[in-house]
Scaffold this motif. Structure first.
Motif, PDB file in Angstrom:
ATOM      1  N   ARG A 170     -49.306   0.097  49.191  1.00 20.27           N
ATOM      2  CA  ARG A 170     -49.588  -1.021  48.279  1.00 20.27           C
ATOM      3  C   ARG A 170     -48.900  -0.902  46.930  1.00 20.27           C
ATOM      4  O   ARG A 170     -49.329  -1.491  45.954  1.00 20.27           O
ATOM      5  N   GLY A 171     -47.840  -0.108  46.848  1.00 25.74           N
ATOM      6  CA  GLY A 171     -47.057  -0.042  45.618  1.00 25.74           C
ATOM      7  C   GLY A 171     -47.472   1.036  44.638  1.00 25.74           C
ATOM      8  O   GLY A 171     -46.917   1.101  43.543  1.00 25.74           O
ATOM      9  N   VAL A 184     -50.726  12.273  39.070  1.00 22.58           N
ATOM     10  CA  VAL A 184     -51.281  11.022  38.579  1.00 22.58           C
ATOM     11  C   VAL A 184     -50.826   9.938  39.550  1.00 22.58           C
ATOM     12  O   VAL A 184     -49.655   9.895  39.933  1.00 22.58           O
ATOM     13  N   ILE A 185     -51.747   9.095  39.971  1.00 21.79           N
ATOM     14  CA  ILE A 185     -51.411   7.981  40.856  1.00 21.79           C
ATOM     15  C   ILE A 185     -51.407   6.720  39.994  1.00 21.79           C
ATOM     16  O   ILE A 185     -52.409   6.379  39.377  1.00 21.79           O
ATOM     17  N   LEU A 186     -50.250   6.050  39.933  1.00 18.80           N
ATOM     18  CA  LEU A 186     -50.105   4.847  39.116  1.00 18.80           C
ATOM     19  C   LEU A 186     -49.811   3.636  39.979  1.00 18.80           C
ATOM     20  O   LEU A 186     -49.100   3.731  40.974  1.00 18.80           O
ATOM     21  N   LYS A 187     -50.348   2.504  39.540  1.00 17.30           N
ATOM     22  CA  LYS A 187     -50.029   1.211  40.142  1.00 17.30           C
ATOM     23  C   LYS A 187     -49.467   0.347  39.025  1.00 17.30           C
ATOM     24  O   LYS A 187     -50.090   0.194  37.972  1.00 17.30           O
ATOM     25  N   PHE A 188     -48.265  -0.188  39.247  1.00 15.91           N
ATOM     26  CA  PHE A 188     -47.613  -1.036  38.255  1.00 15.91           C
ATOM     27  C   PHE A 188     -47.796  -2.501  38.631  1.00 15.91           C
ATOM     28  O   PHE A 188     -47.706  -2.870  39.806  1.00 15.91           O
ATOM     29  N   LYS A 189     -48.006  -3.329  37.629  1.00 15.20           N
ATOM     30  CA  LYS A 189     -48.183  -4.766  37.845  1.00 15.20           C
ATOM     31  C   LYS A 189     -46.891  -5.348  38.427  1.00 15.20           C
ATOM     32  O   LYS A 189     -45.801  -5.087  37.928  1.00 15.20           O
ATOM     33  N   GLY A 190     -47.038  -6.124  39.510  1.00 17.60           N
ATOM     34  CA  GLY A 190     -45.897  -6.780  40.140  1.00 17.60           C
ATOM     35  C   GLY A 190     -45.215  -5.948  41.217  1.00 17.60           C
ATOM     36  O   GLY A 190     -44.287  -6.431  41.868  1.00 17.60           O
ATOM     37  N   TYR A 191     -45.652  -4.726  41.412  1.00 17.74           N
ATOM     38  CA  TYR A 191     -45.102  -3.859  42.467  1.00 17.74           C
ATOM     39  C   TYR A 191     -46.227  -3.642  43.467  1.00 17.74           C
ATOM     40  O   TYR A 191     -47.106  -2.804  43.255  1.00 17.74           O
ATOM     41  N   ASP A 192     -46.185  -4.423  44.561  1.00 15.23           N
ATOM     42  CA  ASP A 192     -47.342  -4.480  45.443  1.00 15.23           C
ATOM     43  C   ASP A 192     -47.143  -3.903  46.837  1.00 15.23           C
ATOM     44  O   ASP A 192     -48.051  -3.967  47.653  1.00 15.23           O
ATOM     45  N   ILE A 245     -44.817  -0.742  49.305  1.00 16.83           N
ATOM     46  CA  ILE A 245     -44.025   0.493  49.298  1.00 16.83           C
ATOM     47  C   ILE A 245     -42.538   0.207  49.105  1.00 16.83           C
ATOM     48  O   ILE A 245     -41.825   0.982  48.459  1.00 16.83           O
ATOM     49  N   ASN A 246     -42.052  -0.899  49.633  1.00 13.97           N
ATOM     50  CA  ASN A 246     -40.626  -1.222  49.521  1.00 13.97           C
ATOM     51  C   ASN A 246     -40.214  -1.518  48.085  1.00 13.97           C
ATOM     52  O   ASN A 246     -39.073  -1.273  47.699  1.00 13.97           O
ATOM     53  N   ASP A 247     -41.131  -2.058  47.275  1.00 16.85           N
ATOM     54  CA  ASP A 247     -40.838  -2.355  45.877  1.00 16.85           C
ATOM     55  C   ASP A 247     -40.611  -1.081  45.065  1.00 16.85           C
ATOM     56  O   ASP A 247     -39.861  -1.082  44.095  1.00 16.85           O
ATOM     57  N   ILE A 248     -41.273  -0.013  45.447  1.00 15.19           N
ATOM     58  CA  ILE A 248     -41.336   1.173  44.598  1.00 15.19           C
ATOM     59  C   ILE A 248     -40.571   2.376  45.164  1.00 15.19           C
ATOM     60  O   ILE A 248     -40.214   3.291  44.429  1.00 15.19           O
TER      61      ILE A 248
END
Length: 170
Positions: free
Chosen positions: A17-18, A61-69, A71-74
């Motif tokens: 999920r990014g 640290v596990i981070l989630k960035f806005k707009g990266y939803d 696995i392919n995005d990140i």
């Protein structure tokens, strides 16, 4: 002085999920809780990323960035640095320095002898150790303790040190 400071390195995606796993390069990984934005250095460009949420797992640290939803995005950002602007940095105590500011300083003994330049720093737990690249190409490891590091002058680009007995023999 560097305007940007590295706070972490993306090691791998986390799930599909990014989210990403980040190895923190800051002394206090908990500071990610208060960060709202970081800058991703792709090597070719920098991208401002908004942090959506933060979790911690072991030393990562596990981070989630806005707009990266997903696995392919990140995935393409594996091994890339996460930076912050200097004004986002934590306040330093007296005689504390960012490693980025120390790298490149000329190292001079208390007797006035030029030794070389600060190449890097290692965090050992007890105290940091500064790696000095000497003029002859050898490396000198200097513990970041008051008996050894006498003065750091960032304005003049110089670190004055006392080389403890035996350190030059290693």
């Amino acid at each position: 002085m560097e305007d940007m400071l590295r706070v972490g390195v993306i090691t791998s995606p986390h799930g599909v999920r990014g989210e990403v796993k980040v190895f923190p390069t800051t002394d206090d990984a908990a500071r990610f809780k208060t960060l709202k934005q970081v800058v991703l250095d792709t090597g070719k460009e920098t991208i401002s990323l908004e942090i959506e949420h933060v979790k911690f797992f072991k030393n990562m640290v596990i981070l989630k960035f806005k707009g990266y939803d997903n696995i392919n995005d990140i995935e393409k950002y594996r091994s890339k640095d996460l930076l912050i602007r200097r004004e986002q940095a934590v306040e330093l105590e007296e005689d504390e320095y960012f490693i980025a500011d120390l790298i490149g300083l000329a190292v001079v003994t208390d007797a006035g002898e030029a030794l070389g330049t600060v190449k890097d720093a290692m965090e050992t737990g007890a105290n940091d150790v500064y790696i000095v690249e000497m003029k002859d190409g050898r490396e000198l490891l200097l513990p970041a303790i008051g008996d050894c590091i006498l003065d750091v002058n960032l304005d003049e680009g110089r670190m004055t040190v006392h080389v403890l007995d035996g350190l030059m023999d290693l």
